[in-house]
Scaffold this motif. Structure first.
Motif, mmCIF file in Angstrom:
data_model
loop_
_atom_site.group_PDB
_atom_site.id
_atom_site.type_symbol
_atom_site.label_atom_id
_atom_site.label_comp_id
_atom_site.label_asym_id
_atom_site.label_seq_id
_atom_site.Cartn_x
_atom_site.Cartn_y
_atom_site.Cartn_z
ATOM 1 N N ARG A 284 0.833 -1.212 0.000
ATOM 2 C CA ARG A 284 0.000 0.000 0.000
ATOM 3 C C ARG A 284 0.867 1.262 0.000
ATOM 4 O O ARG A 284 0.568 2.241 -0.681
ATOM 5 C CB ARG A 284 -0.946 -0.024 1.192
ATOM 6 C CG ARG A 284 -1.902 1.162 1.250
ATOM 7 C CD ARG A 284 -2.966 0.991 2.309
ATOM 8 N NE ARG A 284 -4.009 0.054 1.867
ATOM 9 C CZ ARG A 284 -4.128 -1.205 2.299
ATOM 10 N NH1 ARG A 284 -3.275 -1.681 3.197
ATOM 11 N NH2 ARG A 284 -5.094 -1.979 1.847
ATOM 12 N N GLN A 285 1.952 1.248 0.763
ATOM 13 C CA GLN A 285 2.817 2.426 0.838
ATOM 14 C C GLN A 285 3.557 2.667 -0.484
ATOM 15 O O GLN A 285 3.784 3.816 -0.878
ATOM 16 C CB GLN A 285 3.801 2.275 2.006
ATOM 17 C CG GLN A 285 3.104 2.329 3.359
ATOM 18 C CD GLN A 285 4.058 2.372 4.537
ATOM 19 O OE1 GLN A 285 5.270 2.452 4.374
ATOM 20 N NE2 GLN A 285 3.509 2.309 5.748
ATOM 21 N N VAL A 286 3.924 1.594 -1.179
ATOM 22 C CA VAL A 286 4.524 1.756 -2.508
ATOM 23 C C VAL A 286 3.507 2.381 -3.466
ATOM 24 O O VAL A 286 3.835 3.291 -4.244
ATOM 25 C CB VAL A 286 5.010 0.405 -3.075
ATOM 26 C CG1 VAL A 286 5.551 0.589 -4.494
ATOM 27 C CG2 VAL A 286 6.099 -0.181 -2.199
ATOM 28 N N CYS A 287 2.268 1.915 -3.401
ATOM 29 C CA CYS A 287 1.231 2.441 -4.290
ATOM 30 C C CYS A 287 0.881 3.885 -3.953
ATOM 31 O O CYS A 287 0.558 4.675 -4.847
ATOM 32 C CB CYS A 287 -0.019 1.555 -4.209
ATOM 33 S SG CYS A 287 0.194 -0.071 -5.002
ATOM 34 N N LEU A 331 -5.610 12.682 3.369
ATOM 35 C CA LEU A 331 -4.565 13.366 2.614
ATOM 36 C C LEU A 331 -5.014 13.725 1.202
ATOM 37 O O LEU A 331 -4.228 14.304 0.435
ATOM 38 C CB LEU A 331 -3.301 12.495 2.543
ATOM 39 C CG LEU A 331 -2.600 12.239 3.882
ATOM 40 C CD1 LEU A 331 -1.474 11.239 3.704
ATOM 41 C CD2 LEU A 331 -2.059 13.543 4.455
ATOM 42 N N GLY A 332 -6.270 13.395 0.869
ATOM 43 C CA GLY A 332 -6.803 13.762 -0.436
ATOM 44 C C GLY A 332 -6.263 12.931 -1.580
ATOM 45 O O GLY A 332 -6.319 13.374 -2.736
ATOM 46 N N LEU A 333 -5.736 11.736 -1.299
ATOM 47 C CA LEU A 333 -5.213 10.868 -2.347
ATOM 48 C C LEU A 333 -6.338 10.058 -2.977
ATOM 49 O O LEU A 333 -7.399 9.843 -2.361
ATOM 50 C CB LEU A 333 -4.153 9.929 -1.764
ATOM 51 C CG LEU A 333 -2.857 10.597 -1.303
ATOM 52 C CD1 LEU A 333 -2.015 9.624 -0.499
ATOM 53 C CD2 LEU A 333 -2.068 11.132 -2.484
ATOM 54 N N ASN A 334 -6.134 9.583 -4.196
ATOM 55 C CA ASN A 334 -7.138 8.823 -4.931
ATOM 56 C C ASN A 334 -7.125 7.371 -4.450
ATOM 57 O O ASN A 334 -6.279 6.569 -4.851
ATOM 58 C CB ASN A 334 -6.841 8.892 -6.432
ATOM 59 C CG ASN A 334 -7.989 8.363 -7.271
ATOM 60 O OD1 ASN A 334 -8.619 7.367 -6.932
ATOM 61 N ND2 ASN A 334 -8.246 9.036 -8.389
ATOM 62 N N LEU A 335 -8.068 7.044 -3.568
ATOM 63 C CA LEU A 335 -8.127 5.699 -2.974
ATOM 64 C C LEU A 335 -8.384 4.630 -4.032
ATOM 65 O O LEU A 335 -7.811 3.524 -3.969
ATOM 66 C CB LEU A 335 -9.214 5.653 -1.907
ATOM 67 C CG LEU A 335 -9.414 4.313 -1.195
ATOM 68 C CD1 LEU A 335 -8.137 3.872 -0.487
ATOM 69 C CD2 LEU A 335 -10.577 4.393 -0.194
ATOM 70 N N GLU A 340 -6.417 -0.112 -7.000
ATOM 71 C CA GLU A 340 -6.140 -0.756 -8.294
ATOM 72 C C GLU A 340 -4.666 -1.125 -8.396
ATOM 73 O O GLU A 340 -4.305 -2.174 -8.946
ATOM 74 C CB GLU A 340 -6.524 0.190 -9.434
ATOM 75 C CG GLU A 340 -8.018 0.376 -9.610
ATOM 76 C CD GLU A 340 -8.357 1.425 -10.657
ATOM 77 O OE1 GLU A 340 -7.406 2.083 -11.150
ATOM 78 O OE2 GLU A 340 -9.549 1.594 -10.983
ATOM 79 N N CYS A 341 -3.812 -0.271 -7.846
ATOM 80 C CA CYS A 341 -2.367 -0.546 -7.838
ATOM 81 C C CYS A 341 -2.050 -1.758 -6.967
ATOM 82 O O CYS A 341 -1.207 -2.586 -7.320
ATOM 83 C CB CYS A 341 -1.624 0.696 -7.340
ATOM 84 S SG CYS A 341 0.138 0.449 -7.020
ATOM 85 N N ILE A 342 -2.756 -1.903 -5.846
ATOM 86 C CA ILE A 342 -2.504 -3.023 -4.916
ATOM 87 C C ILE A 342 -2.858 -4.351 -5.569
ATOM 88 O O ILE A 342 -2.130 -5.348 -5.442
ATOM 89 C CB ILE A 342 -3.301 -2.812 -3.613
ATOM 90 C CG1 ILE A 342 -2.731 -1.614 -2.845
ATOM 91 C CG2 ILE A 342 -3.275 -4.072 -2.753
ATOM 92 C CD1 ILE A 342 -3.565 -1.199 -1.644
ATOM 93 N N GLY A 343 -3.979 -4.400 -6.269
ATOM 94 C CA GLY A 343 -4.382 -5.636 -6.941
ATOM 95 C C GLY A 343 -4.966 -6.669 -5.992
ATOM 96 O O GLY A 343 -5.333 -6.367 -4.844
ATOM 97 N N ASP A 344 -4.993 -7.923 -6.461
ATOM 98 C CA ASP A 344 -5.595 -9.028 -5.687
ATOM 99 C C ASP A 344 -4.499 -9.828 -5.001
ATOM 100 O O ASP A 344 -3.715 -10.522 -5.658
ATOM 101 C CB ASP A 344 -6.384 -9.929 -6.632
ATOM 102 C CG ASP A 344 -7.081 -11.061 -5.892
ATOM 103 O OD1 ASP A 344 -7.032 -11.073 -4.640
ATOM 104 O OD2 ASP A 344 -7.669 -11.927 -6.567
ATOM 105 N N VAL A 353 3.923 -4.597 -9.079
ATOM 106 C CA VAL A 353 4.555 -3.621 -8.189
ATOM 107 C C VAL A 353 5.574 -4.310 -7.290
ATOM 108 O O VAL A 353 6.734 -3.867 -7.176
ATOM 109 C CB VAL A 353 3.500 -2.881 -7.344
ATOM 110 C CG1 VAL A 353 4.172 -1.947 -6.336
ATOM 111 C CG2 VAL A 353 2.553 -2.107 -8.237
ATOM 112 N N LEU A 354 5.183 -5.415 -6.660
ATOM 113 C CA LEU A 354 6.097 -6.121 -5.763
ATOM 114 C C LEU A 354 7.198 -6.837 -6.539
ATOM 115 O O LEU A 354 8.319 -6.985 -6.029
ATOM 116 C CB LEU A 354 5.318 -7.122 -4.909
ATOM 117 C CG LEU A 354 4.400 -6.493 -3.851
ATOM 118 C CD1 LEU A 354 3.625 -7.572 -3.091
ATOM 119 C CD2 LEU A 354 5.207 -5.640 -2.872
ATOM 120 N N LYS A 355 6.883 -7.271 -7.757
ATOM 121 C CA LYS A 355 7.925 -7.893 -8.586
ATOM 122 C C LYS A 355 9.015 -6.855 -8.897
ATOM 123 O O LYS A 355 10.222 -7.171 -8.856
ATOM 124 C CB LYS A 355 7.308 -8.398 -9.893
ATOM 125 C CG LYS A 355 8.320 -9.051 -10.839
ATOM 126 C CD LYS A 355 8.925 -10.312 -10.215
ATOM 127 C CE LYS A 355 9.708 -11.128 -11.238
ATOM 128 N NZ LYS A 355 10.867 -10.402 -11.798
#
Length: 623
Positions: A284-287, A331-335, A340-344, A353-355
């Motif tokens: 989540r923090q990377v995203c 913080l007004g970020l797009n949840l 979507e970045c986190i995925g399943d 992302v993790l790869k």
């Protein structure tokens, strides 16, 4: 037993996933005396204390007669290494072995040493002196690691033996520790990475990471907002060996079917949070970082991580997705984009992302593999030293090209302004308050300046001279200039300094008025009366006389007037004569033209006198 086995397998999987390439970060050690030992030697920077990135330190080396490994406090031996006022700092040389490197450094610092040199006890390539896994324990020195502030270096056994040999002989050994080239500094922007972890239950190291983020946030955001730095957060993950993917240990510590894992925060699978919870928060923090970058506000990552640590700690059972999403919204970020970045996490496939994070762990170029948390990488070189705001900021400032550092790097808290002491021995124009001394993080440089678009040329040490157009606007181009009685004269001209007309001198420091009367350079006619003025002269004549400056003579005003009227009459009469002549010519040409026209018309109807009679009959002889 199964818990320990599962955890050990995770660690082994990291080691086998890639051939770890650990790069030892080094600085140079220059021995300036004794003569036989002079030279430059390599030494390895310790991963604790505060290396003086971008700077140097000069001192003399001391080898203790007792407690040679510094595993005990020097107070027990009544030994002090504090330098006397005006003397060189003390670099303590100790032997490797019997206790942690950090213990040696802590004892050296408490005894007053300015730096510690640890001599290796075997012939081998240099290694990085790291901090112990078990930091402190109980007692007054439980947090001593965070108190270590002196720089440390590991030197080779051969160099250590040589230093000891000369010290035992009573000779003074002077050494210069140099960190100026420990970090690359190619341009005006620094790129740095911070490899961290969202886990806040891993002991002092996790606490140190969180404290660093909170303390460094302000400086990091200023540098990022103004474009001085490019920051990227990273997170380490491991994979679960294929043979244990279906085990309870892998299921609780991994996501995406064992592809991305983290150790259990409490190292107890039966309670608290699991390793996969840590992986999810890391992801989540990377995203958050990625989405913040896309929105043009990459510095928001610091706000999120700080707020998450405060609002969602494990100890309060708030280390959850719900708490994290509340922080994101605040913080007004797009949840939606972040999710979507986190995925399943349950999908049996790679998470891109993790790869990418796992691939980034592998060292490239001069940077080794990232295997230790936390790890700071500055300009693709791993930082060694204390994870402290001041120490890290010094290291980042050392990554800027000279003269391009932001103002925060030149503050008194970070470095000393060498231009304040005797102008750094550089050129200076006191009158115009212009100097060639430029303060940089690595020290002062003497470089002729550019002021209001005017470039100064010279060596920067003894001479700088304005050049080009506009040079006279800066302190009059370094030329002579003076004002008297509201009149100003300047010697500044294109290409240099030259005294103006009416003055003599070098044009730079002095221009003196020329006394034209005394030196008989003007107003020398018999009827002239000369009076010198500053930068010029006044010349007058007697009654009814007029001074002609160009000819340096006096003439009668009456004669001038008579001559003037006569000249005007000549001009008038000449113009009148020319007009009459022109009129006569005009009349003659008109008359001639009209006569020719009339003759032509009459010739069509009757022969004229000068035309022969045309015969109108035929002679008989022609019939």
């Amino acid at each position: 037993m199964l818990r320990e086995l599962g955890f050990s397998l995770l660690i082994l999987s990291l080691l086998h996933s890639c051939t770890a390439r650990f790069v030892v970060e080094k600085n140079s050690l220059k021995v300036t005396s004794p003569e036989d030992l002079k030279g430059i030697y390599e030494c390895a920077i310790g991963n604790f204390g505060v290396p003086q990135y971008g700077g140097t330190m000069v001192g003399f080396v001391v080898y203790p007669k007792s407690n040679k490994k510094a595993c005990k406090s020097f107070d027990e031996f009544d030994i002090s290494f504090k330098s006397k006022p005006g003397s060189f700092p003390t670099f303590l040389l100790v032997d490797r072995g019997d206790c942690y490197f950090t213990t040696k450094a802590w004892h050296a610092q408490k005894a007053g040493a300015a730096a510690i040199l640890v001599a290796d006890d075997k012939t081998e390539p240099l290694i990085t002196m790291d901090t112990p896994e078990e930091e402190g324990g109980t007692g007054s020195d439980a947090d001593y690691l965070q108190k270590i502030s002196i720089p440390s270096a590991l030197i080779s056994k051969s160099l250590g033996d040589s230093l000891k040999k000369y010290i035992d002989k009573g000779e003074m050994v002077n050494v210069n520790l140099d960190w100026r080239e420990s970090l690359p500094h190619p341009d005006e922007r620094v790129e740095y990475e911070f490899w961290t972890n969202s886990n806040d239950e891993c002991g002092p190291k996790c606490e140190a990471q969180i404290d660093f983020v909170k303390n460094f946030k302000g400086a990091a955001q200023i540098l990022e907002k103004k474009g001085y730095t490019q920051f990227t957060p990273h997170y380490i993950t491991w994979y679960c060996p294929d043979a244990f993917i279906l085990s309870k240990q892998c299921k609780s510590q991994c996501i995406n079917k064992g592809r991305y894992c983290a150790p259990d925060p409490e190292q107890d699978f039966s309670k608290g949070y699991d390793g996969k919870d840590v992986v999810m928060q890391n992801l989540r923090q990377v995203c958050v970082s990625k989405v913040a970058n896309e929105s043009g506000k990459p510095w928001v990552w610091w706000d999120y991580v700080t707020d998450f640590a405060i609002r969602c700690p494990m100890k309060e059972k708030k280390y959850t997705t719900e708490c994290a999403e509340e922080v994101i919204k605040s913080l007004g970020l797009n949840l939606k984009k972040i999710n979507e970045c986190i995925g399943d996490p349950d999908a049996d496939k790679e998470n891109p992302v993790l790869k990418a994070e796992q691939d980034a762990q592998i060292g490239k170029g001069s940077r080794g593999d990232v295997t230790i948390l936390p790890t700071l990488v500055i300009n693709n070189r791993q930082y060694r030293g204390k994870l402290d705001k001041g120490a890290v900021l010094k290291a980042i400032c050392a990554g800027f090209k000279e003269t391009t550092e932001p103002a925060v790097c030149l503050s008194e808290e970070i470095q000393t302004n060498e231009c304040l002491d005797n102008n750094g021995a550089c050129w200076k124009d006191t009158a115009a308050n212009i100097t060639a001394c430029k303060d940089t993080f690595r020290g002062r440089v003497c470089e002729c300046p550019v002021v209001n678009g005017v470039r100064f040329l010279g060596d920067g040490y003894t001479h700088c001279e304005a050049s080009g157009s506009g040079r006279c606007d800066i302190n009059n181009g370094g030329c002579w200039k003076e004002t008297k009685n509201g009149v100003t004269f300047s010697a500044c001209v294109d290409g240099g300094c030259k005294c103006p007309a009416g003055f003599k001198g070098d044009g730079t420091k002095k221009c003196e008025d020329i006394d034209e009367c005394k030196e008989k350079k003007a107003c020398q006619c018999s009827s002239c009366n000369c009076k010198n003025t500053w930068g010029s002269y006044e010349c007058t004549c007697g009654d009814d006389m007029l001074y002609i400056r160009e000819h340096d003579t006096c003439i009668s005003k009456k004669a001038t007037a008579q001559m003037g009227w006569g000249f005007l009459w000549v001009i008038f009469l000449g113009l009148a004569a020319a007009g009459i002549a022109a009129y006569a010519v005009y009349k003659y040409r008109i008359r001639s033209y009209m006569d020719s026209e009339i003759r032509a018309i009459m010739a069509q109807y009757m022969p004229l006198d000068n035309q022969g009679e045309v015969p109108n009959h035929v002679q008989h002889g022609q019939i």
